[in-house]
Design a protein around this motif. Sequence first.
Motif, PDB file in Angstrom:
ATOM      1  N   UNK A  70       4.829  38.831  16.851  1.00  0.00           N
ATOM      2  CA  UNK A  70       4.539  37.955  15.940  1.00  0.00           C
ATOM      3  C   UNK A  70       5.763  37.009  15.374  1.00  0.00           C
ATOM      4  N   UNK A  71       5.644  35.505  15.362  1.00  0.00           N
ATOM      5  CA  UNK A  71       6.776  34.682  14.994  1.00  0.00           C
ATOM      6  C   UNK A  71       6.398  34.395  13.585  1.00  0.00           C
ATOM      7  N   UNK A  72       7.742  33.976  12.836  1.00  0.00           N
ATOM      8  CA  UNK A  72       7.773  33.084  11.802  1.00  0.00           C
ATOM      9  C   UNK A  72       7.529  34.190  10.451  1.00  0.00           C
ATOM     10  N   UNK A 122       8.187  41.683  25.691  1.00  0.00           N
ATOM     11  CA  UNK A 122       9.033  40.925  26.827  1.00  0.00           C
ATOM     12  C   UNK A 122       9.623  39.633  26.248  1.00  0.00           C
ATOM     13  N   UNK A 123       8.623  39.239  25.315  1.00  0.00           N
ATOM     14  CA  UNK A 123       9.063  37.955  24.612  1.00  0.00           C
ATOM     15  C   UNK A 123       9.498  38.290  23.317  1.00  0.00           C
ATOM     16  N   UNK A 124      10.613  37.758  22.824  1.00  0.00           N
ATOM     17  CA  UNK A 124      11.207  38.063  21.637  1.00  0.00           C
ATOM     18  C   UNK A 124      10.547  37.060  20.325  1.00  0.00           C
ATOM     19  N   UNK A 125      10.489  37.614  19.278  1.00  0.00           N
ATOM     20  CA  UNK A 125      10.051  36.856  18.265  1.00  0.00           C
ATOM     21  C   UNK A 125      10.630  37.621  16.859  1.00  0.00           C
ATOM     22  N   UNK A 126      11.077  36.354  16.000  1.00  0.00           N
ATOM     23  CA  UNK A 126      11.772  36.537  14.927  1.00  0.00           C
ATOM     24  C   UNK A 126      10.867  36.163  13.817  1.00  0.00           C
ATOM     25  N   UNK A 127      11.020  36.892  12.487  1.00  0.00           N
ATOM     26  CA  UNK A 127      10.236  36.208  11.462  1.00  0.00           C
ATOM     27  C   UNK A 127      11.150  36.294   9.961  1.00  0.00           C
TER      28      UNK A 127
END
Length: 256
Positions: A70-72, A122-127
Amino acid sequence: MSTIRQWEKRPTFSKEFKTRAGMITGDNSKFIRLWHEPSLSGTGFGFSNRDSAKVSGMKRFPYSKGGAFRRWYGNNEYVVNWQEDGNYMRNYRDSSGKIAAHAFNLDYIFKAQVTWSEISSGIFSARLCPEGFLFDASGSFGVIPKKYIMFQLGFLNSKVAQYLLKVLNPTMNFQKGSIGDLPVYWEENTGVSSVVKPCVNIAHKDWDTAECSWNFICFPLVAHIAEHNPLTIWLILLFTCLIRITSSPPSQTMAT
């Protein structure tokens, strides 16, 4: 070659900012709960520092613990027992007589930070993690000054960062060292922050439309139900169900 040269010229994330792994409670089943399990009257939200949290008398506080992609904004699902500035946890001894809890990051808790999940598909997500949170080891975080936080959040969620992380760490684990080795990009009248802020706001609103959020009030469909006739409502529900069924993986569809 140009990517490597640019990398060499720029400072790393860990030199300009700080990356930290969150704390280890020593006994998650004793100290951590989903936010809806205990009474909300004993949970403190929005405290900006340790002192105000301590004098509030609250027992539990929001706990950033990684989670799914989950991003953002989002993945705010847990609370942790941090009554009296964590006195119980910080002095609790296990069956062997040792104090197992450690890595509290006392200088950084309750402050707004950029966080990410340690393990990803596998996909990086930052919040963006707002004020009032403590951090788990599975939810590492970056200590970034407020004036840079939106730009750096945008960079971490960019394709550039994804590409560099695959070079640095071609695994599903994103620990503080992996992020700390990324080159730092600075905002120079690029307008990135003005793009990132709406992304955070939209993700925040989206998170609050589900019952998993402690700010949830009602479903958007129900909020506007008076504006539609029964046939329209029935069609909306039908199409919603069809979209969920057709977008599910085959195994999930068959199980349903």
